[in-house]
Design a protein around this motif. Structure first.
Motif, short mmCIF file in Angstrom:
data_model
loop_
_atom_site.label_atom_id
_atom_site.label_comp_id
_atom_site.label_asym_id
_atom_site.label_seq_id
_atom_site.Cartn_x
_atom_site.Cartn_y
_atom_site.Cartn_z
N PRO A 34 0.82 -1.21 0.00
CA PRO A 34 0.00 0.00 0.00
C PRO A 34 0.86 1.26 0.00
N VAL A 35 0.50 2.22 -0.84
CA VAL A 35 1.18 3.52 -0.90
C VAL A 35 0.11 4.59 -0.77
N SER A 36 0.29 5.56 0.14
CA SER A 36 -0.67 6.66 0.28
C SER A 36 0.03 7.98 0.00
N ARG A 67 11.19 2.44 -6.41
CA ARG A 67 11.44 3.38 -5.30
C ARG A 67 12.53 4.38 -5.68
N ALA A 68 13.61 3.91 -6.27
CA ALA A 68 14.71 4.81 -6.68
C ALA A 68 14.23 5.80 -7.73
N ALA A 69 13.40 5.36 -8.67
CA ALA A 69 12.89 6.25 -9.72
C ALA A 69 11.98 7.32 -9.13
N VAL A 70 11.16 6.94 -8.15
CA VAL A 70 10.27 7.91 -7.50
C VAL A 70 11.10 8.91 -6.69
N GLU A 78 8.15 6.84 3.18
CA GLU A 78 8.34 6.64 4.61
C GLU A 78 7.51 5.44 5.02
N ALA A 79 8.13 4.50 5.68
CA ALA A 79 7.41 3.32 6.16
C ALA A 79 6.64 3.68 7.41
#
Length: 98
Positions: A34-36, A67-70, A78-79
Motif C-alpha cells: 500500500p502507498v498513500s 522506489r529509486a525512480a520515485v 516513509e514506512a
C-alpha cells in the motif's frame, strides 16, 4: 474534463495530468504494498518514471528500482505501521445441484 494518461513504454511509465494521489494508486500495484499520498501537493503533473535506469549488479529488485525512480523525482517513501484488513477463506464446499 481532464484526461489522465498512464502508459508503459519499454518499462518506463509516462504520466500525463497525474495527481499525487493517482501516482500513489499506481505505485500501490508496482511496489506490491500500500502507498498513500501524504504530500499535500495539489494539481496534475506530467512526468516520466523510469525504473530501468536503476538496473545493476548485484541485481536490484523491481520494487527497489521503482522506489529509486520515485525518489529521483524528489519524492520520498516513509514506512509506517497501518491497519490492514485481510479476507481469509478457510473452507469451501462445492454447491449442490439445484
Amino acid at each position: 474534463f481532464r484526461r489522465v494518461l498512464f502508459r508503459s513504454d519499454k518499462g518506463r511509465f509516462v504520466f500525463t495530468k497525474m495527481s499525487m494521489t493517482g501516482l500513489a494508486n499506481v505505485l500501490t500495484t508496482r511496489m506490491q504494498a500500500p502507498v498513500s499520498d501524504r504530500t499535500g501537493i495539489a494539481g496534475q503533473f506530467d512526468f516520466l518514471l523510469d525504473p530501468n535506469k536503476f538496473v545493476g549488479e548485484p541485481p536490484v529488485s523491481y520494487p527497489d528500482r521503482v522506489r529509486a525512480a520515485v525518489e529521483e523525482l524528489g519524492l520520498r517513501f516513509e514506512a509506517e505501521k497501518a491497519m490492514q484488513y485481510t479476507l481469509v477463506i478457510d473452507h469451501a464446499e462445492r454447491p449442490e445441484a439445484n
